[in-house]
Design an enzyme around this catalytic site. Structure first.
Site, PDB file in Angstrom:
ATOM      1  CB  SER A 168      -0.927   0.003   1.220  1.00 50.91           C
ATOM      2  OG  SER A 168      -0.180  -0.026   2.420  1.00 50.91           O
ATOM      3  CD  GLN A 200      -2.177  -3.316   7.747  1.00 49.88           C
ATOM      4  OE1 GLN A 200      -1.194  -3.813   8.298  1.00 49.88           O
ATOM      5  NE2 GLN A 200      -2.110  -2.194   7.048  1.00 49.88           N
ATOM      6  CD  GLN A 201      -5.414  -6.055   3.515  1.00 51.86           C
ATOM      7  OE1 GLN A 201      -6.342  -6.120   4.320  1.00 51.86           O
ATOM      8  NE2 GLN A 201      -5.569  -5.530   2.312  1.00 51.86           N
ATOM      9  CB  THR A 228       7.538  -6.911  15.966  1.00 50.17           C
ATOM     10  OG1 THR A 228       6.216  -6.943  15.406  1.00 50.17           O
ATOM     11  CG2 THR A 228       8.544  -6.729  14.835  1.00 50.17           C
ATOM     12  N   GLY A 230       6.571  -0.782  13.094  1.00 50.23           N
ATOM     13  CA  GLY A 230       6.813  -2.106  12.531  1.00 50.23           C
ATOM     14  C   GLY A 230       7.423  -2.044  11.143  1.00 50.23           C
ATOM     15  CG  ASP A 231       5.324  -0.302   7.968  1.00 41.42           C
ATOM     16  OD1 ASP A 231       5.090  -1.521   7.863  1.00 41.42           O
ATOM     17  OD2 ASP A 231       4.449   0.576   7.871  1.00 41.42           O
TER      18      ASP A 231
END
Length: 327
Positions: A8, A169-170, A220, A253-254
């Protein structure tokens, strides 16, 4: 190592309402709600998982290839990413839809009304990784339109490209078969602790089953750091950087993924990769916005020395601009 990051690309439009949303609701009129709120603050932040990861990789001296779908309104955001070392040559620009947006109104009690406009992300499934020239060495399959994630994973297998699965989240949108498809054969699997449990529930697999399908599983753990597991070697945990003033957890997290992958790209060990990932995440946590932190080599080296010792800092410093390790 040439890394392509799929997923995204979006902007977050965050508004603040000085009153209480609940005070505007009439209990016996909830079947016909028509409300308008006068917001007194608006923040527009750059985001999207793939863009966030690419920003971190670019800041650490790599030139990641961003792969995703955007609208014709992407020009300013694109220039920002280019200025921070990101190759946007593989971004698909829709002629019909705008770039994805997250819109959120927060009141004084932290209650929220939000909406997500997928926009051009709906066209991400039309992107063919086989058209990339040259082909990347590693593809990160980050959260995206589910059909795009599945297609990218399948194309990586067909083309013999190593990939990292980052369903994030997907997972809430994926069924068991889709989740197993995304995970099977991944060199790296990234989840947080909750997503790890959800992945096991979705797939019907045990933890050992998952480890039998991937090269390594990186989980994580928030304030407890990160756990790295693999079927062929002992698991280990790296603690998080202590004493971080948390301004905004969004994007941490990214940032971790960017640090972890940047270290691997330079041939460093999984332990050093996890340490660099945690250090970069600590910088992201201390700023408001997913791309507001600066991956400054000097600051990173200091954080690593204080958190993981001089040996770790000395080894990583050579890959962070060659700065001397603080004593």
């Amino acid at each position: 190592m040439r890394i392509a990051v799929t997923g995204s690309i979006a902007t977050d439009h965050l508004m603040t309402f000085p009153g209480r949303i609940a005070d505007q609701l009439i209990p016996d009129r909830l079947d016909r709600v028509s409300l308008s709120f006068l917001a007194d603050e608006l923040e527009v932040r750059r985001g999207g998982a793939a863009a966030n990861i690419s920003y971190g990789l670019g800041g650490l001296g790599l030139t990641p290839l961003l792969v995703g779908a955007v609208g014709s309104d992407f020009a300013e955001y694109e220039q920002w990413l280019k200025d921070h070392g990101v190759d946007t040559g593989a971004v698909h620009v829709s002629t019909r839809r705008q770039t994805a947006r997250f819109l959120c109104l927060t009141d004084q009690d932290a209650n929220q009304i939000a909406a997500f406009y997928a926009g051009a992300m709906a066209e991400a499934g039309d992107i063919d990784l086989g058209r990339l020239d040259p082909l990347p060495d590693l593809v990160v399959v980050a959260p995206d339109a589910p059909d795009a994630m599945l297609r990218h994973t399948e194309r990586c297998r067909a083309l013999g490209i190593a990939f990292a699965a980052d369903p994030s989240q997907q997972l809430a949108r994926l069924d068991g078969e889709q989740t197993r498809t995304l995970v099977t054969g991944a060199r790296w699997l990234f989840t947080n602790e909750y997503e790890a449990a959800l992945l096991l529930e979705r797939t019907g697999w045990s933890r050992d089953d998952v480890l039998g399908q991937v090269g390594a599983w990186v989980t994580t753990l928030g304030a407890d750091g990160v756990r790295v597991e693999a079927a062929d070697r002992p698991a280990f945990t790296v603690p998080a950087v202590a004493g971080v003033r948390v301004a905004d957890p969004t994007g941490a997290g990214d940032a971790f993924r960017a640090g972890f992958l940047a270290a691997l790209a330079r041939g460093l060990s999984r332990l050093r990769a996890a340490q660099l990932g945690c250090a970069l995440a600590s910088l992201a946590l201390s700023e408001t916005g997913s791309q507001a932190y600066e991956p400054d080599p000097g600051r990173l080296t200091t954080v690593i020395a204080e958190s993981y010792g001089t040996a770790a800092a000395e080894e990583l410093a050579a890959h962070l601009g060659g700065l001397p390790c603080p004593r």
